[in-house]
Write a protein that holds these residues in place. Structure first.
Motif, PDB file in Angstrom:
ATOM      1  N   ALA A  91       0.824  -1.208   0.000  1.00  0.00           N
ATOM      2  CA  ALA A  91       0.000   0.000   0.000  1.00  0.00           C
ATOM      3  C   ALA A  91       0.860   1.261   0.000  1.00  0.00           C
ATOM      4  O   ALA A  91       0.551   2.248  -0.691  1.00  0.00           O
ATOM      5  CB  ALA A  91      -0.941  -0.012   1.204  1.00  0.00           C
ATOM      6  N   ASP A 147       2.215   1.793  -3.483  1.00  0.00           N
ATOM      7  CA  ASP A 147       1.181   2.314  -4.380  1.00  0.00           C
ATOM      8  C   ASP A 147       0.918   3.790  -4.105  1.00  0.00           C
ATOM      9  O   ASP A 147       0.746   4.599  -5.031  1.00  0.00           O
ATOM     10  CB  ASP A 147      -0.106   1.507  -4.210  1.00  0.00           C
ATOM     11  N   GLU A 148       0.901   4.155  -2.839  1.00  0.00           N
ATOM     12  CA  GLU A 148       0.617   5.539  -2.452  1.00  0.00           C
ATOM     13  C   GLU A 148       1.695   6.498  -2.942  1.00  0.00           C
ATOM     14  O   GLU A 148       1.396   7.616  -3.390  1.00  0.00           O
ATOM     15  CB  GLU A 148       0.503   5.630  -0.930  1.00  0.00           C
ATOM     16  N   HIS A 149       2.960   6.078  -2.873  1.00  0.00           N
ATOM     17  CA  HIS A 149       4.075   6.970  -3.195  1.00  0.00           C
ATOM     18  C   HIS A 149       4.703   6.681  -4.561  1.00  0.00           C
ATOM     19  O   HIS A 149       5.726   7.299  -4.883  1.00  0.00           O
ATOM     20  CB  HIS A 149       5.144   6.857  -2.108  1.00  0.00           C
TER      21      HIS A 149
END
Length: 401
Positions: free
Chosen positions: A211, A214-216
């Motif tokens: 996660a 994916d976020e960064h």
């Protein structure tokens, strides 16, 4: 030539980077090794998790001999059918999109790191991508691989290494978050730490790292050089956790003893990282090693090797439970499938157990933290597990532990 002569001559010519056991192995058959004195050993090390099919598995030798009669090497300036076929097979098994074949696991790590750095360079328009790695990890002996290996004694003699590497605590998501900055381009980890002591990842930790990536827009690299290709009871250990990487490294069992590795990329990583001229290998993926890959993976599928591991692993774990119960200085065991570690009280050096086990006809090796590492050929049966337990029980009893 006698064993003593061979050892003496070897010590006179080989650089002393290994403290070898005083045994000269001559040949193998099935899951057994035989030394030059004719002694027989049950192999629960598999050449450090390499010989997944043991020795002289039906059809494997013949496939290599057939390829030798055709072609062994042509360079990557040309195409070959074994290279194409091996690529299709490993991508099908892994669910990744592109593959680059290497000569070793360390080279696969180097390619993975370069891919991640190039991805960040193309995204941001400048170099300087940084890597987050894990404490107690092991990724290889080359400078790049050492740079992301989280054990001080491996790194310190060779510093300064590659810069921009930050070490987080394995299975601690907050420590990973604390390492992320605007230059982070990748997080690299082993779904089951091997050399560090046989530590499986926590499922929630892997999901959390995925996660964060994916976020960064950070690439997630899974090093499955040791834990991949069936050893966990899955084709790749990360499949047990339901978490997919952007880049995957494999080696060891990929060629069943023939030196070959690979790094694999998903569509996102492949589309925006390495281009023509960015990476290469003179020998990597030549027809001979790829013939070994094709035959190894074909046997895995046709003979149900991975299913066999999953079905037989509980029997191995039960045998280890019995050994731990019988010997107080064994503090438990951990691992997945046929990648198991027995924790030994520090008062008894695990190397001493390995040496005594050899005298009793059993090959086992160590891992970090005084751990006895069991990584047998994936074809072992219950009778071999029983034999291992008897020999190890005898060894521990002789040592008084």
């Amino acid at each position: 030539m006698s064993k003593e002569t061979i050892i003496h001559k070897a010590e006179s010519v080989l650089l002393h980077t290994y403290n070898r056991f005083p045994i000269v192995f001559d040949h193998g058959k099935g899951v057994y090794l035989y030394d030059t004195d004719g002694n027989k050993y049950l192999d629960f090390a598999a050449g450090i998790a390499v010989c997944a099919l043991g020795y002289h598995y039906p059809g494997f030798d013949e496939a290599l001999k057939d390829q030798i009669d055709k072609l062994t090497h042509i360079s990557n300036l040309f195409y070959s059918e074994p290279n194409q076929e091996a690529g299709e097979m490993i991508l099908s098994l892994s669910g990744m999109s592109k593959v680059f074949f290497t000569n070793s696991g360390a080279e696969a790590i180097e390619g993975a790191l370069k891919s991640a750095k190039k991805y960040a360079c193309k995204k941001k328009g400048h170099a300087g991508g940084e890597i987050i790695a894990m404490q107690h990890s092991f990724h290889g002996r080359t400078i790049g691989a050492l740079s992301v290996t989280g054990t001080d004694h491996y790194r310190e003699p060779f510093e300064p290494l590659m810069g921009g590497v930050h070490f987080a605590t394995f299975n601690d998501l907050d420590s990973v978050k604390a390492c992320i900055n605007e230059n982070t381009c990748a997080i690299i980890l082993e779904p089951i730490q091997g050399e560090g002591g046989i530590y499986p990842a926590d499922p929630e930790f892997l999901k959390g790292v995925r996660a964060l990536c994916d976020e960064h827009d950070i690439l997630l690299i899974f090093d499955e050089i040791q834990c991949g290709l069936g050893r966990s009871g899955y084709a790749f250990a990360h499949q047990a956790f339901g978490v997919k990487p952007d880049i995957l490294t494999v080696a060891k069992a990929l060629g069943n003893g023939v030196p070959v590795g690979a790094f694999l990329l998903n569509e996102k990583a492949a589309a925006s990282s390495l281009e023509a001229g960015d990476h290469g290998s003179t020998y990597g993926g030549n027809p001979f090693v790829c013939a070994a890959v094709v035959k190894t993976l074909s046997i895995f599928e046709e003979d149900g090797i991975i299913d066999h591991v999953k079905e037989t692993a509980p029997y191995l774990e039960k045998a280890l439970d019995g050994l731990v119960e019988a010997h107080p200085l064994l503090k438990g065991h951990r691992g997945m499938g046929f990648m198991q570690g027995i924790m030994v009280d520090p008062s008894v050096p695990v190397g001493k157990i390995c040496s005594m086990a050899l005298e009793n006809g059993l090959v086992v090796i160590s891992a970090g933290g005084n751990v006895l590492r069991l990584v047998p050929p994936l074809i072992i049966e219950k009778k071999h597990i029983d034999e291992m337990a008897r020999k190890l029980d005898k060894t521990l009893t002789q040592l008084g532990v």
